[in-house]
Motif scaffolding. Sequence first.
Motif, PDB file in Angstrom:
ATOM      1  N   GLY A 190      83.912  22.079 -44.335  1.00 28.26           N
ATOM      2  CA  GLY A 190      85.026  23.002 -44.126  1.00 28.26           C
ATOM      3  C   GLY A 190      84.667  24.412 -44.539  1.00 28.26           C
ATOM      4  N   ARG A 191      83.965  24.533 -45.653  1.00 30.27           N
ATOM      5  CA  ARG A 191      83.545  25.852 -46.123  1.00 30.27           C
ATOM      6  C   ARG A 191      82.553  26.475 -45.163  1.00 30.27           C
ATOM      7  N   GLN A 192      81.633  25.660 -44.608  1.00 27.89           N
ATOM      8  CA  GLN A 192      80.604  26.196 -43.720  1.00 27.89           C
ATOM      9  C   GLN A 192      81.177  26.644 -42.385  1.00 27.89           C
ATOM     10  N   VAL A 193      82.156  25.901 -41.849  1.00 27.07           N
ATOM     11  CA  VAL A 193      82.783  26.307 -40.586  1.00 27.07           C
ATOM     12  C   VAL A 193      83.656  27.545 -40.809  1.00 27.07           C
ATOM     13  N   ALA A 194      84.248  27.655 -42.001  1.00 28.25           N
ATOM     14  CA  ALA A 194      85.125  28.796 -42.296  1.00 28.25           C
ATOM     15  C   ALA A 194      84.345  30.078 -42.579  1.00 28.25           C
ATOM     16  N   GLU A 195      83.075  29.950 -42.992  1.00 22.82           N
ATOM     17  CA  GLU A 195      82.308  31.126 -43.413  1.00 22.82           C
ATOM     18  C   GLU A 195      82.239  32.228 -42.361  1.00 22.82           C
ATOM     19  N   PRO A 196      81.875  31.931 -41.090  1.00 23.09           N
ATOM     20  CA  PRO A 196      81.842  33.029 -40.104  1.00 23.09           C
ATOM     21  C   PRO A 196      83.208  33.650 -39.861  1.00 23.09           C
TER      22      PRO A 196
END
Length: 332
Positions: free
Chosen positions: A114-120
Motif C-alpha cells: 500500500g505504501r509503495q503504490v501510494a508513493e508516486p
Amino acid sequence: MNASANPPLIEVEDLGVRLNTSRGAAQAVRKVSFSLLRGETLGLVGESGCGKSVTALALMGLLPDSAVVSGSVRLDGSELVGLKDADYRKLRGNRISMIFQEPMTALNPMHTIGRQVAEPLRRHKELSAAAARKEAIALLDRVGLPDAARRADAYPHQFSGGQRQRITIAMALACQPDVLIADEPTTALDVTLQGQILDLIADLVDERGMAMILISHDLGVIAENAQKMMVMYGGTVVESGPTAEVFARMGHPYTQGLFRARPRLGAKKGTRLKTIAGTVPELADLPAGCAFADRCAIVQSRCRAALPPAVEVKADHQVRCLRTNVSMAELA
C-alpha cells in the motif's frame, strides 16, 4: 484526422545508446526510430540481448551515468535526451511509467505494498497520506487484487507471482501516465495468468488513453496485443511496421527465423522446434555491418560492409536487409 491535428505523443528519432562494459565501449542501441499516438500499442520483439530493455531504460532516463545517449526522444514535443535528472524525476512514474520484468525485484521488500503504490501519488500528485492510501487501495482493487483494503498492509513476499505483477501494474498506473512501458510483464507467469495480465493491461491502456510499448520475446503476445511492431537485433530495428503487415510479409531473415521457431498447435509429439543457428553477439562484438550476418542463411559479403539501410517494402513497413526479396520458403 491529419497529423497536425493529432501529433504523436512520443517521437523517437535515431536513438543511440553507448555503454561502458568490462570489454570497452559497446553500442547497445543503434538508430532506433518510432512514434506513437495516444491509444496505440507498439510491440518490441527480439531475443534477450537485442537491445529491447536498454531502449526502454533510455526512454525512462534510467541508464547508468556513464551511458552516452544520442538522437532525440520527444514527449508531447519536449526533448528528453539531455534532460537533467531532477527534471526527469518529475516525469518518471508520472507522465511516463514502466512495468518491470521481475516484480519481486521491482518491489521493495521492506515496505508494504500500500505504501509503495501510494508513493508516486504523494510525490507527483501531492496527496495527503490518507488520500494516497485510499487511492492506492482503489488501484489495487481495480487491478484485481483480492481483499485490497486489508492486504494493502502486507509485504511483497506475502503475495504470489501473479499478484505481485498486479501490484507493479497498480504502481505504474497510479498517476495515469501518458506512456506506459511494459517490459516482459508476464515472463514468470503461467499461460492462464499471462492472458489475464495482458487483458488487464490492455483494458487499462484503452480506459486511460495511454500509449504503450510492450516488450516481449513472444511473437504471439505481440500479434494479439500490438497495432505496430518492431523487431530488434544487435541493438537496431531490423523490421518494423503495422503488426498485421509484418506478419503477412516477414521481410527480414531474423523475423522469419523467429516465426519458424515458435511452438505450433497440433504438432506431432517429439517434433523438434526449428532454431536459429548461433547466438546473439555480445554488445562489444557488434560488427560494422548487419549484426545478423553470422547467423543468416542468405548472407553476402556486402552485408558485412556496413549497416544495411531500412528499405520500405510497403507503406510504413520497413526492413533493414539487402535481400528483402527472399521468401520464407527459400530459407526453410
